[in-house]
Structure formats: structure tokens, C-alpha cells
Design an enzyme around this catalytic site. Structure first.
Site, PDB file in Angstrom:
ATOM      1  N   ASP A  38       5.248   3.741   6.369  1.00 21.69           N
ATOM      2  CA  ASP A  38       5.393   2.448   6.808  1.00 21.69           C
ATOM      3  C   ASP A  38       4.646   2.618   8.283  1.00 21.69           C
ATOM      4  O   ASP A  38       4.428   3.570   8.885  1.00 21.69           O
ATOM      5  CB  ASP A  38       6.987   1.998   7.357  1.00 21.69           C
ATOM      6  CG  ASP A  38       7.260   0.635   7.219  1.00 21.69           C
ATOM      7  OD1 ASP A  38       7.848   0.188   6.398  1.00 21.69           O
ATOM      8  OD2 ASP A  38       6.757   0.002   8.251  1.00 21.69           O
ATOM      9  N   ASP A  64      -0.502   2.696   7.402  1.00 23.69           N
ATOM     10  CA  ASP A  64      -1.005   1.490   7.411  1.00 23.69           C
ATOM     11  C   ASP A  64      -1.628   1.468   6.188  1.00 23.69           C
ATOM     12  O   ASP A  64      -2.956   1.741   5.940  1.00 23.69           O
ATOM     13  CB  ASP A  64      -1.672   0.891   8.535  1.00 23.69           C
ATOM     14  CG  ASP A  64      -2.002  -0.416   8.577  1.00 23.69           C
ATOM     15  OD1 ASP A  64      -1.955  -1.082   7.568  1.00 23.69           O
ATOM     16  OD2 ASP A  64      -2.753  -0.914   9.547  1.00 23.69           O
ATOM     17  N   VAL A  65      -0.962   0.463   5.057  1.00 24.46           N
ATOM     18  CA  VAL A  65      -1.521   0.618   3.708  1.00 24.46           C
ATOM     19  C   VAL A  65      -2.908  -0.144   3.591  1.00 24.46           C
ATOM     20  O   VAL A  65      -3.583  -0.194   2.590  1.00 24.46           O
ATOM     21  CB  VAL A  65      -0.557  -0.174   2.845  1.00 24.46           C
ATOM     22  CG1 VAL A  65       0.827   0.784   2.740  1.00 24.46           C
ATOM     23  CG2 VAL A  65      -0.226  -1.665   3.085  1.00 24.46           C
ATOM     24  N   ASN A  91       5.332  -1.147  -2.101  1.00 23.25           N
ATOM     25  CA  ASN A  91       6.339  -2.057  -1.830  1.00 23.25           C
ATOM     26  C   ASN A  91       5.674  -2.730  -0.570  1.00 23.25           C
ATOM     27  O   ASN A  91       6.003  -4.025  -0.291  1.00 23.25           O
ATOM     28  CB  ASN A  91       7.687  -1.620  -1.655  1.00 23.25           C
ATOM     29  CG  ASN A  91       8.589  -2.557  -0.799  1.00 23.25           C
ATOM     30  OD1 ASN A  91       9.220  -3.325  -1.448  1.00 23.25           O
ATOM     31  ND2 ASN A  91       8.680  -2.061   0.274  1.00 23.25           N
ATOM     32  N   TYR A 157      -0.205 -15.516   0.029  1.00 24.95           N
ATOM     33  CA  TYR A 157       1.068 -14.694  -0.519  1.00 24.95           C
ATOM     34  C   TYR A 157       1.027 -14.746  -2.269  1.00 24.95           C
ATOM     35  O   TYR A 157       0.881 -13.816  -2.791  1.00 24.95           O
ATOM     36  CB  TYR A 157       2.259 -15.194  -0.250  1.00 24.95           C
ATOM     37  CG  TYR A 157       3.616 -14.255  -0.289  1.00 24.95           C
ATOM     38  CD1 TYR A 157       3.826 -13.106  -0.050  1.00 24.95           C
ATOM     39  CD2 TYR A 157       4.577 -14.873  -1.504  1.00 24.95           C
ATOM     40  CE1 TYR A 157       4.686 -12.349  -0.415  1.00 24.95           C
ATOM     41  CE2 TYR A 157       5.537 -13.957  -1.728  1.00 24.95           C
ATOM     42  CZ  TYR A 157       5.520 -12.826  -1.341  1.00 24.95           C
ATOM     43  OH  TYR A 157       6.685 -12.071  -1.697  1.00 24.95           O
ATOM     44  N   LYS A 161       0.112 -11.942  -4.591  1.00 23.57           N
ATOM     45  CA  LYS A 161       1.071 -11.334  -5.464  1.00 23.57           C
ATOM     46  C   LYS A 161       0.704 -11.562  -7.104  1.00 23.57           C
ATOM     47  O   LYS A 161       0.924 -10.713  -7.804  1.00 23.57           O
ATOM     48  CB  LYS A 161       2.404 -11.857  -5.265  1.00 23.57           C
ATOM     49  CG  LYS A 161       2.877 -11.455  -4.006  1.00 23.57           C
ATOM     50  CD  LYS A 161       3.444 -10.024  -3.843  1.00 23.57           C
ATOM     51  CE  LYS A 161       3.950  -9.804  -2.577  1.00 23.57           C
ATOM     52  NZ  LYS A 161       4.341  -8.249  -2.331  1.00 23.57           N
ATOM     53  N   THR A 192      16.377  -9.774   2.957  1.00 22.67           N
ATOM     54  CA  THR A 192      15.947  -9.000   3.872  1.00 22.67           C
ATOM     55  C   THR A 192      15.254  -9.530   5.212  1.00 22.67           C
ATOM     56  O   THR A 192      15.447 -10.564   5.381  1.00 22.67           O
ATOM     57  CB  THR A 192      14.586  -8.270   3.093  1.00 22.67           C
ATOM     58  OG1 THR A 192      13.611  -9.097   2.745  1.00 22.67           O
ATOM     59  CG2 THR A 192      14.890  -7.425   1.800  1.00 22.67           C
TER      60      THR A 192
HETATM   61  P1  NAI Z   1      10.578  -6.392   5.003  1.00 23.09           P
HETATM   62  O1  NAI Z   1       9.804  -7.213   5.993  1.00 23.09           O
HETATM   63  O2  NAI Z   1      12.195  -6.397   5.216  1.00 23.09           O
HETATM   64  O3  NAI Z   1       9.879  -4.917   4.926  1.00 23.09           O
HETATM   65  C1  NAI Z   1       8.553  -4.847   4.679  1.00 23.09           C
HETATM   66  C2  NAI Z   1       7.971  -3.579   5.107  1.00 23.09           C
HETATM   67  O4  NAI Z   1       6.676  -3.304   4.983  1.00 23.09           O
HETATM   68  C3  NAI Z   1       8.503  -3.346   6.708  1.00 23.09           C
HETATM   69  O5  NAI Z   1       8.945  -2.209   7.097  1.00 23.09           O
HETATM   70  C4  NAI Z   1       7.079  -3.456   7.299  1.00 23.09           C
HETATM   71  O6  NAI Z   1       6.804  -2.537   8.548  1.00 23.09           O
HETATM   72  C5  NAI Z   1       6.260  -2.862   6.336  1.00 23.09           C
HETATM   73  N1  NAI Z   1       4.410  -3.272   6.287  1.00 23.09           N
HETATM   74  C6  NAI Z   1       4.183  -4.315   6.484  1.00 23.09           C
HETATM   75  N2  NAI Z   1       2.752  -4.280   6.657  1.00 23.09           N
HETATM   76  C7  NAI Z   1       2.511  -2.920   6.346  1.00 23.09           C
HETATM   77  C8  NAI Z   1       1.413  -2.266   6.260  1.00 23.09           C
HETATM   78  N3  NAI Z   1       0.152  -2.551   6.434  1.00 23.09           N
HETATM   79  N4  NAI Z   1       1.247  -0.863   6.177  1.00 23.09           N
HETATM   80  C9  NAI Z   1       2.849  -0.451   5.776  1.00 23.09           C
HETATM   81  N5  NAI Z   1       3.856  -0.963   5.939  1.00 23.09           N
HETATM   82  C10 NAI Z   1       3.909  -2.318   6.153  1.00 23.09           C
HETATM   83  O7  NAI Z   1      10.296  -7.359   3.543  1.00 23.09           O
HETATM   84  P2  NAI Z   1      10.871  -7.009   2.243  1.00 23.09           P
HETATM   85  O8  NAI Z   1      11.856  -8.355   1.876  1.00 23.09           O
HETATM   86  O9  NAI Z   1      11.682  -5.880   2.105  1.00 23.09           O
HETATM   87  O10 NAI Z   1       9.573  -6.862   1.370  1.00 23.09           O
HETATM   88  C11 NAI Z   1       9.181  -5.854   0.550  1.00 23.09           C
HETATM   89  C12 NAI Z   1       8.342  -6.498  -0.508  1.00 23.09           C
HETATM   90  O11 NAI Z   1       9.118  -7.316  -1.370  1.00 23.09           O
HETATM   91  C13 NAI Z   1       7.193  -7.059  -0.071  1.00 23.09           C
HETATM   92  O12 NAI Z   1       5.950  -6.747  -0.725  1.00 23.09           O
HETATM   93  C14 NAI Z   1       7.459  -8.497  -0.307  1.00 23.09           C
HETATM   94  O13 NAI Z   1       6.287  -9.307  -0.410  1.00 23.09           O
HETATM   95  C15 NAI Z   1       8.377  -8.348  -1.532  1.00 23.09           C
HETATM   96  N6  NAI Z   1       9.087  -9.357  -1.944  1.00 23.09           N
HETATM   97  C16 NAI Z   1      10.276  -9.738  -1.207  1.00 23.09           C
HETATM   98  C17 NAI Z   1      11.075 -10.626  -1.454  1.00 23.09           C
HETATM   99  C18 NAI Z   1      12.413 -11.220  -0.560  1.00 23.09           C
HETATM  100  O14 NAI Z   1      12.856 -12.293  -0.924  1.00 23.09           O
HETATM  101  N7  NAI Z   1      12.684 -10.592   0.327  1.00 23.09           N
HETATM  102  C19 NAI Z   1      10.995 -11.713  -2.673  1.00 23.09           C
HETATM  103  C20 NAI Z   1       9.874 -11.101  -3.544  1.00 23.09           C
HETATM  104  C21 NAI Z   1       8.981 -10.202  -3.187  1.00 23.09           C
END
Ligand code: NAI
Length: 253
Positions: A38, A64-65, A91, A157, A161, A192
Site C-alpha cells: 500500500d 504505489d501500484v 485490490n 471509475y 472497473k 469501508t
Molecule cells: P479503501 O479506500 O478503504 O482502501 C483502498 C486502499 O488502497 C487504501 O489503503 C489506499 O491507501 C490504497 N491505495 C489507493 N491508491 C493506491 C495506490 N496507487 N497504490 C497502492 N495502494 C493504493 O477502499 P476499499 O473500499 O477497501 O476498496 C478496495 C477495492 O475494492 C477498490 O479497488 C475498490 O474500487 C473496490 N470496491 C469497493 C467497494 C466498496 O463499496 N467499498 C465496492 C466495489 C469495489
């Protein structure tokens, strides 16, 4: 399912928070060794502590991905530390800013697509050759319900996706014969930090989201993590190139 992971190692990107953290902890409960990748160092360190608290082993690698070089170093670091790459959960993601296509800011577009789609591509590009050489492995890309159906207001987005789902299918077909399974999960609205931030903009947003879920509630991170673990497990040994909606019935309406 638990016993098989005790001899396995892998990585979860975006594991400092939300779904990624819940997934890393679930692998920890299954006694796997897991790299927590992360940009958020404090959150990553906290996830490592949480994985260790449930009996797993974890290592944080700041990544950083959007940067292919950092992703290669992280995947190589996982292999060097644990001696194998048995599973990978790509993820990390962001919702990006809201707006209609005609007025959408170019920088917001590039930032969102770079994180959500380029990021998954960078990960696959680094992970697949290692798994191909081993002749086995399972990858789960975290897409979204927005990767299966369109909705207005988050064009970068939705587009990124859908791209993740397409890339999952392409990679799955290319590497299935090598014994590597690539699948996607498409979570529905799940509690989240990402979603809480989005819902905080307007109290009506949460009510609207819940109204769109046949099960009548938002998802929980553990429910998405369980689906990811299953796709990475031998129980899913014949599942290839699938985009699994885990969303309380939202996208089948
Ligand atoms: P979150 O915001 O809680 O976690 C996302 C994590 O990704 C964070 O720790 C952030 O620091 C990290 N991150 C962001 N950009 C980054 C980068 N460039 N390099 C490395 N790390 C990076 O979000 P959540 O909800 O846990 O989302 C996780 C995945 O699930 C995402 O891909 C999101 O699109 C997907 N998702 C989430 C949904 C939801 O309702 N929470 C619904 C559908 C998909």
C-alpha cells in the site's frame, strides 16, 4: 480451505484499509504468509499487526501500484521473502471524483484509470511470469459492480472497473494452460473508508445505496474477503476468468 494456505504465500495490494485489510487478515487466519502492499505506511503497519494477531505472518512493502517499477520490486520482494507466490489479490483502487463525462477533469480521469486499471495491469505483469514458471497460482483482481453495469456520475471509475473485468478475462485465457487461475470479484457497496467517505457527502446517498440492494443492507469487508479466499483456494480449482458479483443481488436485477 484453511489448511492449504498454511504452506502458501502471496500478496494483497491496497491492504492498509477496507477490503484489502480484511482480505489480508483472512489469509492470516488461514495461516498464510502475506505481503501487505500500500502507499499508506501507518495503515499497512497496522494491518501487519492485525494479521500477526490472528496467527499469520505479514510483511509491509510500501508500493504505489501506479508505478510499474515499485510493483515489480514488491512482487519480487514477496517471492524473495517467502520463496513462492501462490496467490495475489490486486485490490488497490479509488473511486476518483464524481462528474459527468462531458465536464470530467482530465487529471481526475488519468489518476483514477492509472490507479484502478494500470495498477492491476502492473501487478499482473509482475505476478504472472512467476506463477507461470511455478506452473500454479491464483490471482483475484478486485473490480466492482461498476465493472459489470454502468451508472452515472463516476465515469473514470466505471470505465476502469470494466477494464479490470476485461483484463481479467484476457489474462485468464492466456495463462489457464499454465495452471494459473485469474478471476475477479465485483463487490457491491461495502462498508469501508472509501464508501463511508462517499456516503458522507450526503445522507441520502446511503439510503439510496441500501435501496438498490435486494438483501436490504450494505456489504461487510469480511464477506468480500471470504469470496476472495475461496477464489484463491483449491475449492475453486475449475473457476477461471470469472467476474464474481458479491453484492447482495444488486447487479442481477
Ligand atoms: P479503501 O479506500 O478503504 O482502501 C483502498 C486502499 O488502497 C487504501 O489503503 C489506499 O491507501 C490504497 N491505495 C489507493 N491508491 C493506491 C495506490 N496507487 N497504490 C497502492 N495502494 C493504493 O477502499 P476499499 O473500499 O477497501 O476498496 C478496495 C477495492 O475494492 C477498490 O479497488 C475498490 O474500487 C473496490 N470496491 C469497493 C467497494 C466498496 O463499496 N467499498 C465496492 C466495489 C469495489
Amino acid at each position: 480451505m484453511t489448511a492449504e494456505f498454511a504452506t502458501r504465500a502471496g500478496l494483497v495490494t491496497g491492504a492498509a484499509s477496507g477490503l484489502g485489510r480484511a482480505t489480508a487478515i483472512a489469509f492470516g487466519e488461514a495461516r498464510a504468509r502475506v505481503v501487505v502492499a500500500d502507499v499508506d505506511e501507518a495503515g499497512g503497519a497496522e494491518t501487519v499487526r492485525m494479521v500477526e494477531a490472528v496467527g499469520g505472518q505479514a510483511l509491509f512493502i510500501r508500493t504505489d501500484v501506479t508505478d510499474a517499477g515499485q510493483v515489480e520490486a514488491m512482487v519480487g520482494g514477496c517471492f524473495a521473502a517467502y520463496g513462492s507466490l501462490d496467490f495475489a489479490v490486486n485490490n488497490a483502487g479509488t473511486t476518483g471524483r464524481g462528474g459527468r463525462v462531458g465536464e470530467y477533469d482530465l487529471e481526475d480521469w488519468r489518476r483514477t484509470v492509472s490507479t484502478n486499471l494500470d495498477g492491476v495491469f502492473h501487478c499482473l505483469r509482475a505476478e504472472l511470469p512467476i506463477m507461470e514458471r511455478a506452473g500454479r497460482g491464483a490471482i483475484v483482481n478486485v473490480a466492482s459492480g461498476a465493472g459489470l453495469v454502468g451508472f452515472p456520475g463516476l465515469p473514470a471509475y466505471v470505465a476502469s472497473k470494466h477494464g479490470v473485468v476485461g483484463l481479467t478475462k484476457a489474462a485468464a485465457l492466456e495463462y489457464a494452460a499454465a495452471g494459473v487461475r485469474v478471476n475477479a470479484v465485483c463487490p457491491g457497496s461495502t462498508r469501508t473508508a472509501m464508501l463511508e467517505g462517499y456516503m458522507a457527502q450526503d445522507p441520502r446517498v446511503e439510503r439510496m445505496m441500501v435501496a438498490g440492494v435486494p438483501l436490504g443492507r450494505l456489504g461487510l469487508p469480511d464477506e468480500i474477503a471470504a469470496a476472495i479466499l475461496w477464489l484463491c483456494s483449491d475449492a475453486a480449482s475449475f473457476v477461471v476468468g470469472h467476474a464474481l458479483a458479491v453484492d447482495g443481488g444488486s447487479v442481477v436485477q
